[in-house]
Design a protein around this motif. Structure first.
Motif, PDB file in Angstrom:
ATOM      1  N   LEU A 143      39.157   4.501  24.743  1.00 19.92           N
ATOM      2  CA  LEU A 143      38.489   3.215  24.895  1.00 19.92           C
ATOM      3  C   LEU A 143      37.150   3.403  25.585  1.00 19.92           C
ATOM      4  CD1 LEU A 143      41.384   0.964  26.281  1.00 19.92           C
ATOM      5  CD2 LEU A 143      40.559   1.053  23.913  1.00 19.92           C
ATOM      6  N   ARG A 144      36.157   2.668  25.161  1.00 15.97           N
ATOM      7  CA  ARG A 144      34.948   2.490  25.963  1.00 15.97           C
ATOM      8  C   ARG A 144      35.138   1.230  26.790  1.00 15.97           C
ATOM      9  NH1 ARG A 144      30.230   5.286  24.744  1.00 15.97           N
ATOM     10  NH2 ARG A 144      30.308   6.570  22.856  1.00 15.97           N
ATOM     11  N   VAL A 145      34.755   1.298  28.053  1.00 11.37           N
ATOM     12  CA  VAL A 145      34.884   0.148  28.943  1.00 11.37           C
ATOM     13  C   VAL A 145      33.523  -0.109  29.562  1.00 11.37           C
ATOM     14  CG1 VAL A 145      36.095  -0.864  30.900  1.00 11.37           C
ATOM     15  CG2 VAL A 145      37.276   0.791  29.428  1.00 11.37           C
ATOM     16  N   VAL A 146      32.977  -1.298  29.325  1.00 12.92           N
ATOM     17  CA  VAL A 146      31.660  -1.638  29.847  1.00 12.92           C
ATOM     18  C   VAL A 146      31.729  -2.989  30.554  1.00 12.92           C
ATOM     19  CG1 VAL A 146      30.480  -0.317  28.051  1.00 12.92           C
ATOM     20  CG2 VAL A 146      30.880  -2.757  27.713  1.00 12.92           C
ATOM     21  N   CYS A 147      30.767  -3.229  31.441  1.00 13.34           N
ATOM     22  CA  CYS A 147      30.725  -4.485  32.178  1.00 13.34           C
ATOM     23  C   CYS A 147      29.270  -4.886  32.385  1.00 13.34           C
ATOM     24  CB  CYS A 147      31.428  -4.337  33.533  1.00 13.34           C
ATOM     25  SG  CYS A 147      31.555  -5.880  34.471  1.00 13.34           S
ATOM     26  N   CYS A 148      28.902  -6.047  31.876  1.00 11.12           N
ATOM     27  CA  CYS A 148      27.537  -6.535  32.066  1.00 11.12           C
ATOM     28  C   CYS A 148      27.427  -7.218  33.423  1.00 11.12           C
ATOM     29  CB  CYS A 148      27.142  -7.487  30.947  1.00 11.12           C
ATOM     30  SG  CYS A 148      28.167  -8.968  30.825  1.00 11.12           S
ATOM     31  N   SER A 149      26.209  -7.374  33.924  1.00  6.43           N
ATOM     32  CA  SER A 149      25.998  -8.041  35.206  1.00  6.43           C
ATOM     33  C   SER A 149      24.940  -9.134  35.133  1.00  6.43           C
ATOM     34  CB  SER A 149      25.589  -7.025  36.282  1.00  6.43           C
ATOM     35  OG  SER A 149      24.326  -6.458  35.989  1.00  6.43           O
ATOM     36  N   VAL A 192      15.938  -2.351  27.304  1.00  5.57           N
ATOM     37  CA  VAL A 192      17.205  -2.334  26.573  1.00  5.57           C
ATOM     38  C   VAL A 192      17.746  -0.902  26.607  1.00  5.57           C
ATOM     39  CG1 VAL A 192      18.362  -2.799  24.392  1.00  5.57           C
ATOM     40  CG2 VAL A 192      16.436  -4.233  25.100  1.00  5.57           C
ATOM     41  N   LEU A 193      18.662  -0.653  27.543  1.00  3.95           N
ATOM     42  CA  LEU A 193      19.225   0.681  27.698  1.00  3.95           C
ATOM     43  C   LEU A 193      20.427   0.871  26.781  1.00  3.95           C
ATOM     44  CD1 LEU A 193      19.272   1.111  31.598  1.00  3.95           C
ATOM     45  CD2 LEU A 193      17.536   1.903  29.984  1.00  3.95           C
ATOM     46  N   PRO A 194      20.755   2.110  26.415  1.00  4.63           N
ATOM     47  CA  PRO A 194      22.030   2.360  25.740  1.00  4.63           C
ATOM     48  C   PRO A 194      23.183   1.846  26.589  1.00  4.63           C
ATOM     49  CG  PRO A 194      20.623   4.312  25.687  1.00  4.63           C
ATOM     50  CD  PRO A 194      19.958   3.349  26.604  1.00  4.63           C
ATOM     51  N   PHE A 195      24.242   1.362  25.959  1.00  5.01           N
ATOM     52  CA  PHE A 195      25.287   0.695  26.727  1.00  5.01           C
ATOM     53  C   PHE A 195      26.199   1.648  27.490  1.00  5.01           C
ATOM     54  CE2 PHE A 195      29.291   0.290  23.890  1.00  5.01           C
ATOM     55  CZ  PHE A 195      29.010   1.455  23.209  1.00  5.01           C
ATOM     56  N   ASP A 196      25.964   2.956  27.356  1.00  3.22           N
ATOM     57  CA  ASP A 196      26.722   3.920  28.165  1.00  3.22           C
ATOM     58  C   ASP A 196      25.879   4.508  29.294  1.00  3.22           C
ATOM     59  OD1 ASP A 196      24.985   5.426  26.653  1.00  3.22           O
ATOM     60  OD2 ASP A 196      26.510   6.794  25.853  1.00  3.22           O
ATOM     61  N   ARG A 197      24.764   3.874  29.614  1.00  6.97           N
ATOM     62  CA  ARG A 197      23.842   4.365  30.640  1.00  6.97           C
ATOM     63  C   ARG A 197      23.868   3.461  31.865  1.00  6.97           C
ATOM     64  NH1 ARG A 197      19.010   6.620  29.189  1.00  6.97           N
ATOM     65  NH2 ARG A 197      20.186   7.391  27.389  1.00  6.97           N
ATOM     66  N   ALA A 198      23.930   4.061  33.059  1.00  8.86           N
ATOM     67  CA  ALA A 198      23.798   3.293  34.295  1.00  8.86           C
ATOM     68  C   ALA A 198      22.339   2.917  34.507  1.00  8.86           C
ATOM     69  CB  ALA A 198      24.319   4.101  35.475  1.00  8.86           C
ATOM     70  N   ARG A 199      22.114   1.907  35.349  1.00 10.39           N
ATOM     71  CA  ARG A 199      20.750   1.421  35.581  1.00 10.39           C
ATOM     72  C   ARG A 199      20.461   1.327  37.070  1.00 10.39           C
ATOM     73  NH1 ARG A 199      18.737  -4.200  35.564  1.00 10.39           N
ATOM     74  NH2 ARG A 199      20.871  -4.793  35.072  1.00 10.39           N
ATOM     75  N   ASP A 237      23.657  -0.181  39.029  1.00  9.15           N
ATOM     76  CA  ASP A 237      24.619  -0.912  38.216  1.00  9.15           C
ATOM     77  C   ASP A 237      25.219   0.083  37.223  1.00  9.15           C
ATOM     78  OD1 ASP A 237      26.039  -2.569  36.525  1.00  9.15           O
ATOM     79  OD2 ASP A 237      24.332  -3.848  35.990  1.00  9.15           O
ATOM     80  N   LEU A 238      26.508   0.365  37.349  1.00  3.74           N
ATOM     81  CA  LEU A 238      27.129   1.390  36.506  1.00  3.74           C
ATOM     82  C   LEU A 238      27.106   1.005  35.027  1.00  3.74           C
ATOM     83  CD1 LEU A 238      30.223   2.281  38.710  1.00  3.74           C
ATOM     84  CD2 LEU A 238      28.097   3.569  38.468  1.00  3.74           C
ATOM     85  N   ASP A 245      28.244   7.289  33.629  1.00  3.06           N
ATOM     86  CA  ASP A 245      26.966   7.992  33.535  1.00  3.06           C
ATOM     87  C   ASP A 245      26.797   8.825  34.810  1.00  3.06           C
ATOM     88  OD1 ASP A 245      24.387   8.894  33.227  1.00  3.06           O
ATOM     89  OD2 ASP A 245      23.452   6.908  33.264  1.00  3.06           O
ATOM     90  N   LEU A 246      27.488   9.946  34.863  1.00  6.38           N
ATOM     91  CA  LEU A 246      27.497  10.762  36.083  1.00  6.38           C
ATOM     92  C   LEU A 246      26.129  11.367  36.374  1.00  6.38           C
ATOM     93  CD1 LEU A 246      30.977  12.522  35.803  1.00  6.38           C
ATOM     94  CD2 LEU A 246      30.285  10.751  37.429  1.00  6.38           C
TER      95      LEU A 246
END
Length: 327
Positions: A143-149, A192-199, A237-238, A245-246
């Protein structure tokens, strides 16, 4: 740029997805005529019809199970689980089927299902409406798990999630649904970052504060308060909880030498424990103090009148920052 509330940014993202891909389908309880309990899907059924925006029975296992079947037939279903605590009846479908099918077929079969879940507390809701259950799904391989803020990520991360051939758990912090922010109009915009990238949402040099979802604004407020004490906190923001994104995380901690992880979920066996272990392994010789965690208490989520005592707030984040500097 357009200024939108987070909920409206999701709505515009879903609308664009439905316009661009005739194989995309929105499904869930009350997503059609009512427009969702938070009105996130408001107007979509009127514009795209009952075959594209489907009101389902109150049966989460059936919602996800049907979505899996649709994905196997070439569709891209977007399921809405009304509240975080309602996802458990679908747990077996998600962890035993959805997460496993691509690996089970040696990569030959993709199951591009997105499951949207409003997450977390802070809205004064009753039992089963304020869970932070991301660790269950982050622990599940496949699974990919993402969370918007914020609205920007809510819009673009959702569109990226639907385009992905991997199944995605998409968390939305419900207490931020009405917070407004600018949303880029162009997918090629640098924001607009890739959705697997921290910011990195606030650059700093004294300590790295790692967080996600509803806690991002709390941590930004804590960083502003800490500035009065001469401490320059970097807030990250992870965004992607699995995979992490280590590279962004460890680059920051190597620079600051200190790290605090903050989330609404209980700290015991929470995401902060995994992050703390990864940071300790990668940044051992850079750390000036142990990685500290701030989170909910290891109890069931309390009645709403007590949630202010349960949820991590600015003071609890600052307390962890103070403890880090005592080492």
């Amino acid at each position: 740029m357009t200024t939108l509330a987070l909920s409206k940014a999701i709505n515009t993202g879903l609308r664009q997805i439905l316009e661009d891909d005739p194989k995309s389908i929105v499904m869930g309880q009350d997503v059609g005529g009512l427009g969702g309990v938070f009105r996130v899907t408001d107007g979509l059924q009127k514009d795209f019809g009952t075959d594209r925006v489907i009101d389902t029975p109150l049966a989460e296992a059936s919602i996800v199970g049907t979505a899996i079947g649709l994905a196997l037939r070439g569709y891209r279903p977007i399921c809405e689980i009304q509240f975080d605590g309602f996802v458990y009846p679908a747990f077996s479908q998600i962890v035993a089927q959805l997460a496993k099918l691509r690996a089970r077929t040696g990569g030959k079969v993709a199951v591009p299902v997105v499951i949207r879940i409003p997450v977390g507390g802070g809205i004064g809701a009753v039992e089963h409406h304020s869970e932070s259950n991301e660790a269950y799904f982050a622990h599940t391989a496949g699974l990919r798990v993402v969370c918007c803020s914020d609205a920007q990520d809510a819009h673009w991360m959702l569109r990226q999630a639907v385009e992905s051939d991997d199944p995605v758990i998409f968390y939305e912090p419900k207490r931020r649904y009405w917070t407004k922010a600018e949303v880029a109009d162009d997918p090629d915009d640098a924001r607009v970052l890739p959705f697997d990238r921290a910011r990195v949402v606030r650059a700093g040099t004294s300590l790295t504060l790692l967080t996600y979802g509803g806690m991002v604004q709390t941590c930004l407020d804590a960083a502003e308060a800490a500035r009065e004490d001469g401490r320059d906190l970097e807030v990250i923001d992870l965004r992607s909880l699995s995979p992490l994104d280590l590279a962004t995380i460890t680059t920051s901690v190597a620079k600051t030498g200190r790290c605090v992880v903050a989330h609404e979920a209980p700290t015991f066996a929470g995401l902060g424990a995994e992050i703390g272990s990864a940071v300790s392994e990668s940044c051992f010789y850079h750390l000036e103090a142990p990685v500290l965690r701030v989170g909910g208490f290891n109890t069931p989520y309390p009645p709403s009148k007590f949630e202010d005592q349960y949820l991590p707030d600015l003071d609890r984040v600052l307390d962890a920052v103070d403890r880090s500097f005592r080492f």
